[in-house]
Design a protein around this motif. Structure first.
Motif, PDB file in Angstrom:
ATOM      1  N   PHE A  90       7.712  -3.474  10.616  1.00  0.00           N
ATOM      2  CA  PHE A  90       8.155  -3.103   9.272  1.00  0.00           C
ATOM      3  C   PHE A  90       8.501  -1.629   9.236  1.00  0.00           C
ATOM      4  N   GLY A 105      10.662  -2.510   4.126  1.00  0.00           N
ATOM      5  CA  GLY A 105      11.769  -3.392   4.422  1.00  0.00           C
ATOM      6  C   GLY A 105      11.279  -4.815   4.647  1.00  0.00           C
TER       7      GLY A 105
ATOM      8  N   GLN B   9     -11.813 -11.376   4.801  1.00  0.00           N
ATOM      9  CA  GLN B   9     -10.602 -11.579   5.591  1.00  0.00           C
ATOM     10  C   GLN B   9      -9.722 -12.638   4.959  1.00  0.00           C
ATOM     11  N   TYR B  36      -1.325  -3.384  -1.913  1.00  0.00           N
ATOM     12  CA  TYR B  36      -0.026  -3.968  -1.654  1.00  0.00           C
ATOM     13  C   TYR B  36      -0.175  -5.486  -1.557  1.00  0.00           C
ATOM     14  N   GLN B  38       1.753  -9.017  -0.126  1.00  0.00           N
ATOM     15  CA  GLN B  38       2.766  -9.470   0.821  1.00  0.00           C
ATOM     16  C   GLN B  38       2.854 -10.994   0.821  1.00  0.00           C
ATOM     17  N   GLY B  43       8.208  -8.151   3.305  1.00  0.00           N
ATOM     18  CA  GLY B  43       7.470  -6.926   3.510  1.00  0.00           C
ATOM     19  C   GLY B  43       6.468  -6.709   2.394  1.00  0.00           C
ATOM     20  N   PRO B  44       5.420  -5.931   2.649  1.00  0.00           N
ATOM     21  CA  PRO B  44       4.460  -5.606   1.577  1.00  0.00           C
ATOM     22  C   PRO B  44       5.154  -4.855   0.446  1.00  0.00           C
ATOM     23  N   LEU B  46       4.159  -2.664  -3.326  1.00  0.00           N
ATOM     24  CA  LEU B  46       3.101  -2.086  -4.148  1.00  0.00           C
ATOM     25  C   LEU B  46       2.781  -3.001  -5.315  1.00  0.00           C
ATOM     26  N   PHE B  89      -3.279  -6.060   0.862  1.00  0.00           N
ATOM     27  CA  PHE B  89      -3.721  -4.923   1.668  1.00  0.00           C
ATOM     28  C   PHE B  89      -4.151  -3.786   0.764  1.00  0.00           C
ATOM     29  N   PHE B 103      -4.007   1.459   6.325  1.00  0.00           N
ATOM     30  CA  PHE B 103      -4.090   0.171   5.664  1.00  0.00           C
ATOM     31  C   PHE B 103      -5.307  -0.611   6.139  1.00  0.00           C
ATOM     32  N   GLY B 104      -5.902  -1.368   5.212  1.00  0.00           N
ATOM     33  CA  GLY B 104      -6.924  -2.314   5.592  1.00  0.00           C
ATOM     34  C   GLY B 104      -6.317  -3.460   6.389  1.00  0.00           C
ATOM     35  N   ALA B 105      -7.162  -4.304   6.942  1.00  0.00           N
ATOM     36  CA  ALA B 105      -6.696  -5.393   7.807  1.00  0.00           C
ATOM     37  C   ALA B 105      -6.058  -6.538   7.029  1.00  0.00           C
ATOM     38  N   GLY B 106      -6.224  -6.551   5.710  1.00  0.00           N
ATOM     39  CA  GLY B 106      -5.592  -7.567   4.885  1.00  0.00           C
ATOM     40  C   GLY B 106      -6.524  -8.708   4.514  1.00  0.00           C
TER      41      GLY B 106
END
Lengths: 113, 113
Positions: A90, A105, B9, B36, B38, B43-44, B46, B89, B103-106
């Motif tokens: 990304f 993107g 997670q 964020y 996604q 893409g992620p 905000l 995220f 960023f965190g791992a999501g």
């Protein structure tokens, strides 16, 4: 249309080949970023740029090269692709600081065989 | 060295439930903490962000709660809907060769209909 675009969206290549991923933004944002996204690792910063001709390493820069001759473009090159570089890449841009909002993107899915 | 720890997670909730995603950070030098969102193949983007001069911020069904002393912030999704199914995220300033967004791992959220 204004925004941030990436090309190609999908790419399959072989180990050892050079690959360039393109990123273009129309906002004239100062900051641009390249991330890779892998399961379990979230988004990891590869390289970033604070302005044209100013780039710096992120968390995982090895095996990648960037350049930024124009504000709107920030290509990422894999000099000799390896299987471990199989990932989703990304590009993002931002107008504020390195810790302000980023606009992403759509991503490039790269497979290295 | 993980500077932003995100949990859980993954998360599965029923429609109308209130999923909560937590994020813990280490660096206190900066003042912008975003989430964020996604969707698959995108893409992620905000979703919502907070600055630590307030303890809570609401935007529609999304709320950030911020605990500066504990260096934690969380995302609450009120009346969750199947359309909220996505990966979330958190991000916070970190120090990896200079201050940048980490960023965190999501968290993969699935809202059952």
């Amino acid at each position: 249309d204004a925004g941030i675009t990436q090309s190609p969206r999908y790419k399959i290549t072989e180990t050892g080949r050079q690959v360039t991923l393109m990123c273009h933004q129309t906002w004239s944002h100062s900051y641009m970023f390249w991330y890779r996204q892998d399961l379990g690792h979230g988004l990891r910063l590869i390289y970033y740029s604070a302005a044209a001709d100013i780039t710096d390493k992120g968390e995982v820069p090895d095996g990648y090269v960037v350049s930024r001759s124009k504000t709107e473009n920030f290509p990422l090159t894999l000099e000799s692709a390896t299987r471990s570089q199989t990932s989703v890449y990304f590009c993002a841009s931002g107008a504020g600081s390195l810790t302000d909002t980023q606009y992403f993107g759509p991503g490039t899915r790269l497979t290295v065989l | 060295q993980q500077q932003v720890k995100q949990s859980p997670q993954s998360l599965i909730v029923q429609k109308g439930g209130i999923p909560i995603i937590n994020c813990a950070y280490e660096n206190t030098a900066f003042d912008y903490f975003p989430w964020y969102q996604q969707f698959p193949g995108k893409g992620p983007a905000l979703l919502i962000a907070i600055r630590p001069d307030v303890s809570e911020k609401k935007e529609g069904r999304f709320t950030i709660s911020f605990n500066k002393s504990a260096k934690q912030f969380s995302l609450h999704i009120m009346d969750s809907q199947p359309g909220d199914s996505a990966t979330y995220f958190c991000a916070a300033p970190g120090h990896t060769g200079g201050f940048k967004t980490i960023f965190g791992a999501g968290t993969r959220l699935f809202v059952k209909a």
